[in-house]
Each structure stands twice: as C-alpha cells, then as structure tokens.
Design an enzyme around this catalytic site. Structure first.
Site, mmCIF file in Angstrom:
data_model
loop_
_atom_site.group_PDB
_atom_site.id
_atom_site.type_symbol
_atom_site.label_atom_id
_atom_site.label_comp_id
_atom_site.label_asym_id
_atom_site.label_seq_id
_atom_site.Cartn_x
_atom_site.Cartn_y
_atom_site.Cartn_z
ATOM 1 N N ASP A 13 0.861 -1.193 0.000
ATOM 2 C CA ASP A 13 0.000 0.000 0.000
ATOM 3 C C ASP A 13 0.892 1.236 0.000
ATOM 4 O O ASP A 13 2.075 1.164 0.316
ATOM 5 C CB ASP A 13 -0.892 0.012 1.247
ATOM 6 N N TYR A 45 -0.997 8.405 -2.508
ATOM 7 C CA TYR A 45 -1.091 8.204 -3.948
ATOM 8 C C TYR A 45 -2.369 8.847 -4.506
ATOM 9 O O TYR A 45 -2.445 9.148 -5.688
ATOM 10 C CB TYR A 45 -1.139 6.706 -4.282
ATOM 11 N N GLY A 46 -3.375 8.998 -3.630
ATOM 12 C CA GLY A 46 -4.734 9.328 -4.086
ATOM 13 C C GLY A 46 -4.882 10.621 -4.853
ATOM 14 O O GLY A 46 -5.855 10.815 -5.580
ATOM 15 N N THR A 78 -6.153 3.020 -5.047
ATOM 16 C CA THR A 78 -5.578 3.902 -6.063
ATOM 17 C C THR A 78 -4.577 3.136 -6.933
ATOM 18 O O THR A 78 -4.626 3.208 -8.166
ATOM 19 C CB THR A 78 -4.885 5.112 -5.405
ATOM 20 N N THR A 189 -8.846 1.997 1.350
ATOM 21 C CA THR A 189 -8.597 1.123 2.509
ATOM 22 C C THR A 189 -8.516 1.889 3.839
ATOM 23 O O THR A 189 -8.412 1.267 4.889
ATOM 24 C CB THR A 189 -7.300 0.302 2.290
ATOM 25 N N HIS A 190 -8.574 3.223 3.788
ATOM 26 C CA HIS A 190 -8.682 3.980 5.039
ATOM 27 C C HIS A 190 -10.106 3.964 5.603
ATOM 28 O O HIS A 190 -10.301 4.157 6.797
ATOM 29 C CB HIS A 190 -8.306 5.454 4.804
#
Lengths: 274, 274
Positions: A13, A45-46, A78, A189-190
């Site tokens: 991740d 990364y988002g 992402t 995933t947060h």
C-alpha cells in the site's frame, strides 16, 4: 514451481490503509507469513497522476517479490485502479487487487443494481470501479472524498466534524438519480476505520461493502490447495509479520497499530533510490 | 562573480503552497525571472520525517540551481524547518528560508512577547519556529494543524467545516498560558488562502503574520544593488515565469492558479529519478 506449504504473502500500500486488508487476511488466513510494504515517504497516492502511481507501485511490488513474496496483494485502491495491469505485467507471481473483489461483493449485495463508490480523487478519476461494476450489469456512481483520508490519519475517527464532512460527501453521492442506490462500496482502505460514521450518515437502506474482506477471501481461495496441505505443526505456528516502510519506522509503528489493531514490531526502513 | 542585472530567482516548495510566496515576490520584485519547482509527486512533506524531507529538498533545489537559479527561496515551512542548513551546505548560491523572516515579523508585531505558530506536523515537531522566536526573546506555542492543508487543496476556503476545524485548532493553541498570545504566525504556505477564516476564529486582539510577505522583503533587500542597477528597458520587461512539477502538469496548472491568483502557463514535467 512447488509452492512452499506456508506461503509468504506480500501486501503493498502507499501507506497505512492497506493494513486494514492485512488485518482481514490475518483473520481469514492466520497460518501464512506476511511481508507488508508501506510507501510512506511518497504517500498519498490518491491525489497523484496515473504515471507516478504506476512507477511507485511497480518499485514497491518488485521489492516485495525480491524479498520472498509468492503472491502479491495490491491493498490500495488507487494503485489497483491506476496500475494493476502494469504490476501484473512486470511480476513473476500472482497479483490480487482490491477492486475486482470489491465489485464482486457489491454485485452480490445490490438488489436494484445501483451502487455508489467512494474513494480518492485518483481512484474515482480512473473509473476502474465503474468499469468493474458495469461488467456485472450494475450502474455505478463514483464520488471522490479527499478529506476522509486526512481525517482518519488525524485520528478523528468518531469526531463530529468527520460526521459532517461524511454527510456532505454522501449527500452529493446519493443524488442525481442515485437517491435509491442500495449499496455503498468503501473504495479506499482507510475508510473501514470510519465505517461507524459512514453507517450513521448513509441512507438506512444502504448496505456497506468493504473490499478488505472480499479481497482476503479471494486470496484464501487462490491459496486453497497449499493451505489444506499444511501440516498440523505448520498451522499451529503464529503468522510471521515483517514490515517495510519508506519513511520513519517509528511513525509506521505508532500510526500503523491503529489500522492493524495490534502492535507492530518488525519494521525496516527502505530507501527505494538506493 | 558578476550578478546579472535581471536575476533568476528559484522558488521551491513540496507542491502548491510556495506559490503564495511567489505571489508576494512578484508583487514586490516584478522585474525578475522566476523558476518555480513543485515536488508534487512526493507531496505533502508535512507528515514526513526529517531525513526524507531533506533528501527531497536537496534534489529539488539542486535542480533549480542547475537550471539557472541565482538565488534560492525555500518557500516551504517544512523544508525550511527540516533541511535549510543541509540545502545551504550543498548550494552554490544564496538560500533564503521562510522561518527566519516569519519569526522576525512576529518579533516586530508582538508586544507581550507571546506568539502562537500553526503549521504542519513536521514543522511543529522540528521546533524551528520556537528556536527562532526564543532567540528574539519571545515565548512560543506551536500547534500542528494537519487538516488545514487538505481543506485548502479541496478548495473549501470559505466552508463552514473549515471554520469549525480552524476554531478547534486555535482554541487548543491559544490555551495553557497562551490565552493572551498576541500574534499568530501562519507557519505553512497554504494558510494564507484561509486567512479570512483564521482571522474570524482567532481572538480579536491577535495580529496575524504571514511569512510570504516578510520573505519577499528579505529577498528584495538581498537583491537591492542589482535591482537598482537594472536599466529602464530591463525594468519594463514583464517577469518570466517557468514552472517545474514532478507530478501532472495539468493538475499543477489548474490547482496552482488558485494559489498564485493568475494563470499558469509554462509548466514542465520533471522526473527526479532520471
């Protein structure tokens, strides 16, 4: 190639969010060894472009493979959205992303075939979820929620402000013909960390799908044979967890524990430029 | 070394915030050429470790120097706090950070010598502001406000939620013996964009100091002689602006214009690994 009985699963991740996927893996497949890579020096990364995310993701997954991973889980929406095909093309081991499993779960859940997906700006712009859902005959509405990741990282999990912001985002998402969307996919995933808040502000009739669970199930199915061949002794062993982070080891330990729900010990600093 | 009459000023930031410093420079020194470097592929620096920030900042400022910058402005509080000494040590041209000018302005402003500084997690942890202020006989309280940067980047400049979050942060900052702090330093180059909100929620008696202005003044003083030697023709020329970004050029153009308050045209993509 003979698969060793106790497989080493590489989980990648941009930072900490993938630890919610690792948590689901540990619950479902406790008898494996895990290598986790968090590219914390270059997160998030988002908000970045497809080219940049692909380059970073390939470096990180290559590192995991070089360090023994026999299966790669891209535990970042992402990176899956923007780079899964490129990671697969360059990898010598099987690769599992989080979007196909998430879309499959949503497809099982949705009765009226109208699904809302929330995620980062980059995930939403890629329309990877929309494509995966449309292939399953589902109409999808995607909504970027860039403030949710920083709120989770600030630890404002149960905060009144988080609830207000989530309500603004979800009101905008369940609109324009999607008022009756019956499923909400947590496309980052947060977000499982604020699942309680999202449950509260989402319309009552909506089912919430978290791709961590469904991704872990896909991995378990892939490993099925080698897992059933494991000896009783091997099964009794606790999972071995090894973590790699590109930024501060100390910070990874502290913040990571919040995502994984347990202490994080064996963390190594990695400089991908070396 | 003879300084050319029309100097090229290199301005560096992790992303977009430094454009508020460039804006102040353009107002005060319109007859220069500017090279701006935004390390957008690796932003934000504010949550990263000192080692990582220093490595990134040195690469970026070296790039500016190689491309003709005759003076470097580190227009990022985090990079100044964590890496100014290292940048100076490796640079062949004068280097100006934002913290000393900001502390100097606060020192001129504060009557009771009690100052509150808000900034990113990394800037606050470094205590660079506290040191700079204590050297001036000022008591300083530093407060990390990690949600303000994402709120600015989301464009929620005037949003009710931004006001609530700013109020929570400032209530925590103006406390524990700093209820009567009389000056607030905006220790992050994103914050001038929400100055109106901060003005509204800060105690009425508090003066707000923005280091962009004072940094521009320091640069003007350093260039004083060469500027006064410029010919009338040279002075009449518009500034030439050239931008370098490590992530998407398109995104830099769009989001950057909001910070600079004017169109951004000449943007080049840079890959620091090449």
């Amino acid at each position: 190639m003979t698969t060793p009985r106790r497989p080493a699963i590489g989980v990648f991740d941009s930072g900490f969010g993938g630890l919610t996927v690792l948590k689901a893996l540990l619950e479902l497949i406790p008898h494996s060894d895990y290598l986790y890579f968090g590219d914390t020096a270059r997160l998030p990364y988002g908000s970045k472009s497809a080219e940049t995310v692909a380059r970073y993701a390939i470096e990180a997954t290559r590192y995991l493979e070089q360090h023994g991973a026999q299966l790669l889980v891209v535990a970042c929406n992402t990176a899956t959205a923007l780079a899964l095909d490129k990671i697969e093309a360059r990898s010598g081991v099987p690769v599992v992303g989080v979007i196909e499993p998430g879309a499959e779960s949503a497809s099982k859940e949705s009765k009226n075939r109208k699904v809302v997906v929330i995620g980062t700006e980059a995930t939403v712009s890629s329309h990877a979820y929309r494509r995966a859902l449309e292939q399953r005959g589902i109409q999808a509405k995607e909504k970027a929620c860039p403030l949710l990741v920083p709120l989770v990282e600030e630890g404002w999990i149960d905060h009144n402000v988080t609830e207000q912001i989530a309500r603004i985002y979800l009101n905008e998402a369940f609109a324009d013909g999607f008022e009756n969307g019956d499923t909400l996919v947590l496309g980052c995933t947060h977000y499982p960390l604020i699942r309680r808040v999202l449950r509260k502000v989402a319309p009552d009739h909506v089912a919430i799908v978290d791709s961590a669970q469904s991704t872990a199930q896909v991995v378990k199915d892939m490993l099925g044979k080698s897992l059933s061949e494991a000896t009783e002794d091997e099964r009794r062993k606790m999972p071995r967890l090894k973590f790699f982070a590109t930024d501060s080891v100390e910070k990874f330990r502290t913040l990571g524990a919040r995502f994984l729900g347990r202490e994080i010990e064996d963390v190594h600093h990695v400089d991908l430029k070396e």
